[in-house]
Design a protein around this motif. Structure first.
Motif, PDB file in Angstrom:
ATOM      1  N   UNK A   1       0.884  -1.168   0.000  1.00  0.00           N
ATOM      2  CA  UNK A   1       0.000   0.000   0.000  1.00  0.00           C
ATOM      3  C   UNK A   1       0.919   1.215   0.000  1.00  0.00           C
ATOM      4  N   UNK A   2       0.671   2.121  -0.942  1.00  0.00           N
ATOM      5  CA  UNK A   2       1.553   3.282  -1.136  1.00  0.00           C
ATOM      6  C   UNK A   2       0.768   4.552  -0.843  1.00  0.00           C
ATOM      7  N   UNK A   3       1.261   5.351   0.100  1.00  0.00           N
ATOM      8  CA  UNK A   3       0.577   6.600   0.462  1.00  0.00           C
ATOM      9  C   UNK A   3       1.604   7.704   0.681  1.00  0.00           C
ATOM     10  N   UNK A   4       1.153   8.937   0.559  1.00  0.00           N
ATOM     11  CA  UNK A   4       1.966  10.076   0.934  1.00  0.00           C
ATOM     12  C   UNK A   4       1.743  10.416   2.395  1.00  0.00           C
ATOM     13  N   UNK A   5       2.530  11.384   2.890  1.00  0.00           N
ATOM     14  CA  UNK A   5       2.378  11.836   4.274  1.00  0.00           C
ATOM     15  C   UNK A   5       2.217  13.347   4.289  1.00  0.00           C
ATOM     16  N   UNK A   6       1.049  13.780   4.799  1.00  0.00           N
ATOM     17  CA  UNK A   6       0.827  15.203   5.043  1.00  0.00           C
ATOM     18  C   UNK A   6       0.884  15.424   6.541  1.00  0.00           C
ATOM     19  N   UNK A   7      -0.004  14.743   7.255  1.00  0.00           N
ATOM     20  CA  UNK A   7       0.094  14.671   8.711  1.00  0.00           C
ATOM     21  C   UNK A   7       0.826  13.399   9.141  1.00  0.00           C
TER      22      UNK A   7
ATOM     23  N   UNK B   1       4.468   1.528   2.041  1.00  0.00           N
ATOM     24  CA  UNK B   1       5.451   2.432   1.459  1.00  0.00           C
ATOM     25  C   UNK B   1       4.914   3.861   1.563  1.00  0.00           C
ATOM     26  N   UNK B   2       5.696   4.748   2.135  1.00  0.00           N
ATOM     27  CA  UNK B   2       5.339   6.163   2.205  1.00  0.00           C
ATOM     28  C   UNK B   2       6.213   6.933   1.235  1.00  0.00           C
ATOM     29  N   UNK B   3       5.576   7.765   0.419  1.00  0.00           N
ATOM     30  CA  UNK B   3       6.315   8.571  -0.556  1.00  0.00           C
ATOM     31  C   UNK B   3       6.455   9.989  -0.024  1.00  0.00           C
ATOM     32  N   UNK B   4       7.565  10.620  -0.367  1.00  0.00           N
ATOM     33  CA  UNK B   4       7.858  11.963   0.123  1.00  0.00           C
ATOM     34  C   UNK B   4       8.340  12.820  -1.045  1.00  0.00           C
TER      35      UNK B   4
END
Length: 369
Positions: free
Chosen positions: A199-205, A226-229
């Motif tokens: 599962x691939x997500x971005x991070x805002x908070x 997986x977190x994308x930045x």
């Protein structure tokens, strides 16, 4: 009273006048959840991949048009159930846009005054959406100052600072209760690979990655997170070393990336992080629009670019499985910015090399980035 017996001291506040209002406010929020909690999970065909399935969880279909609808509702419920929000409470948030749009919607639903503090570079269309819901926007030149300005405004008015960056990871029930993680896995249950490899997500908070990471562990699943930045964000440095305290100038990809690692970002729940060039993020949403006709915001491009890389890695390793990422918000909000050729050129971004990487990956299964 018996000799030597100390009388009880009793203070009865059970008849709080605001209790009926709070009960009605919670009912309204739950009604919204019943109407709009689930969103579509789209299967996206990549020609070169016979054994890797890609899915987009389309959060743009929420009433306020983004993934942040879930977070905003949770933050209001948290405030109401914790006694922090009452009738007439001035609600304040520090937000780059989408969270504030959703919070303005819920403040309007509950009849509460709302103020959003955001960077002056926030897209005019997002500001217009907040104001349409009756919210007020306070714009600041230094993105790093939004926290203190928001907290100060709440203190001055006797209001409540929602503080998404601190409370995102705790306001959402990560065990289930129709959160985004539970929704994803329920919708995959009839697919050929019901337990996704990634599962691939971005991070805002950091709240979404925290919810998914906890849910995966709670259910005993092997899915990796997986977190994308984007460029100039502090989350990747915090993943490498949670004690580093590094700060940056902040992200140019609206909705994800921060000048500091926010309290809701929990790096121990993340299996892998990928930093994506800003031009690649923008190229990916242009590519998505051309290939499947879906108009999405730039944070979706960040995740899609990395998800494509992971699909190529799986193919090269002979690994079969599925990958899920999020379509975080509707690209209509960015027609004058990320989808404007002149605006993109003014940022100094050349999309062509990254479009070529994506084309080769989708058509041939080979990663050249």
């Amino acid at each position: 009273m018996g000799e030597g017996v100390v009388p009880l001291v009793e203070v009865d506040q059970s008849g709080h006048a605001e209790r009926p209002w709070v009960v009605e406010a919670i009912r309204r929020l739950k009604a919204d959840q019943q109407r709009s909690a689930d969103t579509h999970l789209h299967a996206v065909r990549m020609p070169a991949f016979d054994d890797v399935d890609l899915y987009l969880k389309d959060e743009s279909t929420h009433p306020t048009g983004s993934l942040k609808h879930r977070l905003a509702r949770s933050l209001f419920l948290y405030g109401l159930c914790s006694g922090l929000i009452q009738e007439g409470t001035h609600v304040v948030e520090a937000s780059s846009g989408s969270t504030a749009v959703s919070e303005a919607f819920f403040a309007h639903l509950l009849g509460l005054p709302f103020t959003a503090v955001m960077a002056r570079t926030t897209s005019p269309s997002k500001i217009a959406l907040i104001e349409r819901e009756g919210g007020r926007c306070v714009l600041v030149d230094d993105p790093a100052s939004v926290y203190d300005v928001a907290r100060g405004l709440a203190d001055e008015s006797g209001g409540h600072y929602l503080d998404q960056f601190t409370y995102a990871e705790r306001a959402t029930d990560w065990r289930g209760n129709n959160n985004i993680a539970e929704s994803i896995f329920d919708q995959l249950s009839m697919e050929r690979f019901p337990e996704p490899t990634w599962v691939v997500v971005g991070a805002g908070t950091g709240g979404t990655s925290a919810t998914i990471g906890r849910f995966v562990r709670y259910r005993g699943l092997s899915t990796r997170l997986c977190v994308v930045d984007p460029e100039n964000s502090a989350f990747l440095a915090a993943f490498r070393d949670p004690t580093c305290g590094e700060t940056t100038c902040g992200s140019r990809i609206e909705g994800i990336g921060r000048p500091r690692a926010e309290p809701s970002f929990l790096p121990d729940l993340v299996d892998r992080m990928i930093q994506v060039p800003d031009a690649a993020s923008v190229a990916a949403v242009h590519f998505l629009r051309a290939r499947i006709g879906q108009l999405a915001g730039p944070s979706t491009g960040t995740a899609l670019y990395a998800a494509t890389k992971l699909a190529c890695d799986m193919r090269a390793a002979g690994e079969a499985g599925s990958i899920v990422t999020l379509l975080c918000d509707d690209g209509v909000r960015y027609l004058e910015t990320y989808f404007s050729d002149s605006w993109v050129a003014a940022q100094g971004w050349d999309l062509t090399p990254y479009l070529e990487v994506l084309t080769r990956a989708w058509d041939d299964g080979v990663w050249t980035g």
